[in-house]
Design an enzyme around this catalytic site. Structure first.
Site, PDB file in Angstrom:
ATOM      1  N   LYS A  71       0.808  -1.221   0.000  1.00 27.15           N
ATOM      2  CA  LYS A  71       0.000   0.000   0.000  1.00 27.15           C
ATOM      3  C   LYS A  71       0.845   1.276   0.000  1.00 27.15           C
ATOM      4  O   LYS A  71       0.401   2.311  -0.473  1.00 27.15           O
ATOM      5  CB  LYS A  71      -0.984   0.003   1.174  1.00 27.15           C
ATOM      6  CG  LYS A  71      -2.113  -1.020   0.986  1.00 27.15           C
ATOM      7  CD  LYS A  71      -3.164  -0.929   2.073  1.00 27.15           C
ATOM      8  CE  LYS A  71      -4.221  -2.008   1.871  1.00 27.15           C
ATOM      9  NZ  LYS A  71      -5.323  -1.928   2.839  1.00 27.15           N
ATOM     10  N   ASP A 108     -10.061   2.633   1.671  1.00 25.34           N
ATOM     11  CA  ASP A 108     -10.227   1.977   2.983  1.00 25.34           C
ATOM     12  C   ASP A 108     -10.917   2.923   3.967  1.00 25.34           C
ATOM     13  O   ASP A 108     -11.643   2.477   4.863  1.00 25.34           O
ATOM     14  CB  ASP A 108      -8.866   1.572   3.569  1.00 25.34           C
ATOM     15  CG  ASP A 108      -8.317   0.298   2.930  1.00 25.34           C
ATOM     16  OD1 ASP A 108      -9.109  -0.509   2.411  1.00 25.34           O
ATOM     17  OD2 ASP A 108      -7.077   0.119   2.944  1.00 25.34           O
TER      18      ASP A 108
HETATM   19  P1  NDP Z   1      -0.368  -4.656   9.682  1.00 25.96           P
HETATM   20  O1  NDP Z   1       0.569  -5.795   9.526  1.00 25.96           O
HETATM   21  O2  NDP Z   1      -0.084  -3.357   9.051  1.00 25.96           O
HETATM   22  O3  NDP Z   1      -0.557  -4.367  11.271  1.00 25.96           O
HETATM   23  C1  NDP Z   1      -0.775  -5.428  12.163  1.00 25.96           C
HETATM   24  C2  NDP Z   1      -1.169  -4.893  13.540  1.00 25.96           C
HETATM   25  O4  NDP Z   1      -1.531  -6.013  14.360  1.00 25.96           O
HETATM   26  C3  NDP Z   1      -0.037  -4.167  14.269  1.00 25.96           C
HETATM   27  O5  NDP Z   1      -0.613  -3.193  15.112  1.00 25.96           O
HETATM   28  C4  NDP Z   1       0.593  -5.303  15.094  1.00 25.96           C
HETATM   29  O6  NDP Z   1       1.232  -4.836  16.264  1.00 25.96           O
HETATM   30  C5  NDP Z   1      -0.649  -6.083  15.492  1.00 25.96           C
HETATM   31  N1  NDP Z   1      -0.355  -7.503  15.755  1.00 25.96           N
HETATM   32  C6  NDP Z   1       0.069  -8.423  14.850  1.00 25.96           C
HETATM   33  N2  NDP Z   1       0.205  -9.632  15.444  1.00 25.96           N
HETATM   34  C7  NDP Z   1      -0.137  -9.446  16.744  1.00 25.96           C
HETATM   35  C8  NDP Z   1      -0.178 -10.311  17.867  1.00 25.96           C
HETATM   36  N3  NDP Z   1       0.140 -11.609  17.771  1.00 25.96           N
HETATM   37  N4  NDP Z   1      -0.569  -9.790  19.057  1.00 25.96           N
HETATM   38  C9  NDP Z   1      -0.924  -8.488  19.164  1.00 25.96           C
HETATM   39  N5  NDP Z   1      -0.891  -7.626  18.139  1.00 25.96           N
HETATM   40  C10 NDP Z   1      -0.491  -8.096  16.947  1.00 25.96           C
HETATM   41  O7  NDP Z   1      -1.794  -5.237   9.218  1.00 25.96           O
HETATM   42  P2  NDP Z   1      -3.075  -4.387   8.750  1.00 25.96           P
HETATM   43  O8  NDP Z   1      -3.211  -3.211   9.654  1.00 25.96           O
HETATM   44  O9  NDP Z   1      -3.065  -4.158   7.307  1.00 25.96           O
HETATM   45  O10 NDP Z   1      -4.260  -5.441   9.024  1.00 25.96           O
HETATM   46  C11 NDP Z   1      -4.777  -5.613  10.319  1.00 25.96           C
HETATM   47  C12 NDP Z   1      -6.055  -6.421  10.246  1.00 25.96           C
HETATM   48  O11 NDP Z   1      -7.066  -5.690   9.540  1.00 25.96           O
HETATM   49  C13 NDP Z   1      -5.858  -7.731   9.479  1.00 25.96           C
HETATM   50  O12 NDP Z   1      -6.550  -8.742  10.153  1.00 25.96           O
HETATM   51  C14 NDP Z   1      -6.494  -7.463   8.125  1.00 25.96           C
HETATM   52  O13 NDP Z   1      -7.038  -8.624   7.558  1.00 25.96           O
HETATM   53  C15 NDP Z   1      -7.582  -6.467   8.480  1.00 25.96           C
HETATM   54  N6  NDP Z   1      -7.920  -5.576   7.371  1.00 25.96           N
HETATM   55  C16 NDP Z   1      -9.221  -5.539   6.954  1.00 25.96           C
HETATM   56  C17 NDP Z   1      -9.609  -4.721   5.929  1.00 25.96           C
HETATM   57  C18 NDP Z   1     -11.038  -4.716   5.508  1.00 25.96           C
HETATM   58  O14 NDP Z   1     -11.339  -4.157   4.434  1.00 25.96           O
HETATM   59  N7  NDP Z   1     -11.929  -5.277   6.282  1.00 25.96           N
HETATM   60  C19 NDP Z   1      -8.653  -3.834   5.236  1.00 25.96           C
HETATM   61  C20 NDP Z   1      -7.288  -3.939   5.757  1.00 25.96           C
HETATM   62  C21 NDP Z   1      -6.966  -4.791   6.780  1.00 25.96           C
HETATM   63  P3  NDP Z   1       2.777  -4.343  16.275  1.00 25.96           P
HETATM   64  O15 NDP Z   1       2.736  -2.862  15.950  1.00 25.96           O
HETATM   65  O16 NDP Z   1       3.216  -4.648  17.631  1.00 25.96           O
HETATM   66  O17 NDP Z   1       3.503  -5.141  15.201  1.00 25.96           O
END
Ligand code: NDP
Length: 278
Positions: A71, A108
């Site tokens: 993105k 989004d």
């Molecule tokens: P990113 O990889 O950019 O961010 C992931 C986030 O989740 C970070 O804040 C990370 O924390 C946290 N995280 C990951 N693993 C864990 C864990 N085991 N425990 C606690 N926190 C965790 O992903 P996105 O933001 O793009 O996506 C996030 C969610 O949103 C996904 O499930 C995705 O499918 C969904 N999504 C849905 C959309 C829709 O249209 N409905 C559009 C885009 C995304 P840290 O900062 O510590 O790494």
């Protein structure tokens, strides 16, 4: 479908992308419109994804959706950027422009706005919203919640990422560790889970009792199930991320075709597909 040399090709690019529901959604809308087009999923695994994205314009693709992890590369690949995509620092939709390159948009935000309004049954202005996560989806959420004047608190596994998110989009937000979920959910009008914790089978910490208040998980399908079950067991009214997915797709379709597609039928088709594959 009658595919010919004149057929317009649209795609979602990402890595991984094989699980994407976007081809299901867009091909149904293309068929309903009677457009000569097809929408496919392309895995882009490239050391310089912005070059790959530029070359897709040169190859004649009609439009792109962009998902993880491309993105920000989509912004770098674009010759024009709309103001929301620039402000968020990420693009999920690319539209061909007069110079033959890409104009970058971020739909989004519109998808998230619709999902929040459904969950709260109102705009979030003045609402106390607890946002879990600080990645790409949380950026879109924090941008919209900051713009609409929600009273925001952000929790994230890595505190520094939540601090940075607040600094950019919601300087008055309270930032805390994920372990504060029980305390902060006590005061929230809405909890939004934008942490991808369910993808690896993880669980959120304990919630306060929801007493019917809304919980919106931006994930869907199997990835959302554990958090949705937890929230539901604690008395929250749960919503998954499919409405956001369909609404961001509809906003992209409007940019490409100037037409508003049928979101209700797309949502039902996505739920049917997930029921079959889960
Ligand atoms: P990113 O990889 O950019 O961010 C992931 C986030 O989740 C970070 O804040 C990370 O924390 C946290 N995280 C990951 N693993 C864990 C864990 N085991 N425990 C606690 N926190 C965790 O992903 P996105 O933001 O793009 O996506 C996030 C969610 O949103 C996904 O499930 C995705 O499918 C969904 N999504 C849905 C959309 C829709 O249209 N409905 C559009 C885009 C995304 P840290 O900062 O510590 O790494």
């Amino acid at each position: 479908m009658n595919v010919s040399a004149a057929t317009n090709v649209f795609a979602v690019i990402g890595d991984p992308v094989a699980h994407s529901l976007s081809p299901l959604i867009h091909n149904a809308w293309i068929a309903a419109l009677g457009a000569d087009a097809v929408y496919v999923a392309l895995r882009v695994d490239h050391p310089h994804p912005e070059n790959a994205i530029r070359s897709l314009a040169a190859s004649g693709l009609a439009g792109l959706n962009v998902t993880l992890p491309h993105k920000t590369a989509a912004l770098a690949a674009a010759s024009e950027i709309d103001k929301t995509a620039k402000a968020v620092g990420a693009a999920n939709t690319l539209v061909r422009n007069a110079s033959g390159g890409w104009t970058a948009h971020n739909t989004d935000i519109k998808g998230f706005a619709r999902a929040v309004e459904t969950a709260l049954d109102a705009r979030p202005t003045g609402a106390r919203v607890l946002l879990l996560g600080a990645g790409g989806a949380a950026r879109a959420a924090a941008f919209h919640l900051g713009e609409t004047g929600a009273d925001l608190a952000i929790l994230n596994r890595t505190r520094a990422n939540a601090d940075e998110l607040a600094r950019q989009f919601a300087p008055n937000a309270e930032v805390a560790e994920m372990s504060e979920l029980a305390r902060l959910s006590e005061q929230a009008d809405l909890v939004v889970n934008a942490a991808s914790i369910g993808h690896a089978g993880g669980r959120l910490p304990e919630f306060a009792q929801g007493k019917g208040r809304p919980f919106l998980d931006l994930s869907y399908g199997r990835a959302a199930q554990s958090a949705i079950d937890q929230a539901s067991d604690a008395g929250w009214t749960t919503h998954d991320g499919l409405e956001m997915l369909v609404a961001q797709a509809a906003a992209a379709f409007r940019l490409w075709y100037g037409e508003s597609p049928d979101q209700a039928s797309a949502l039902a088709a996505c739920r049917d597909r997930l029921a079959v594959t889960s």
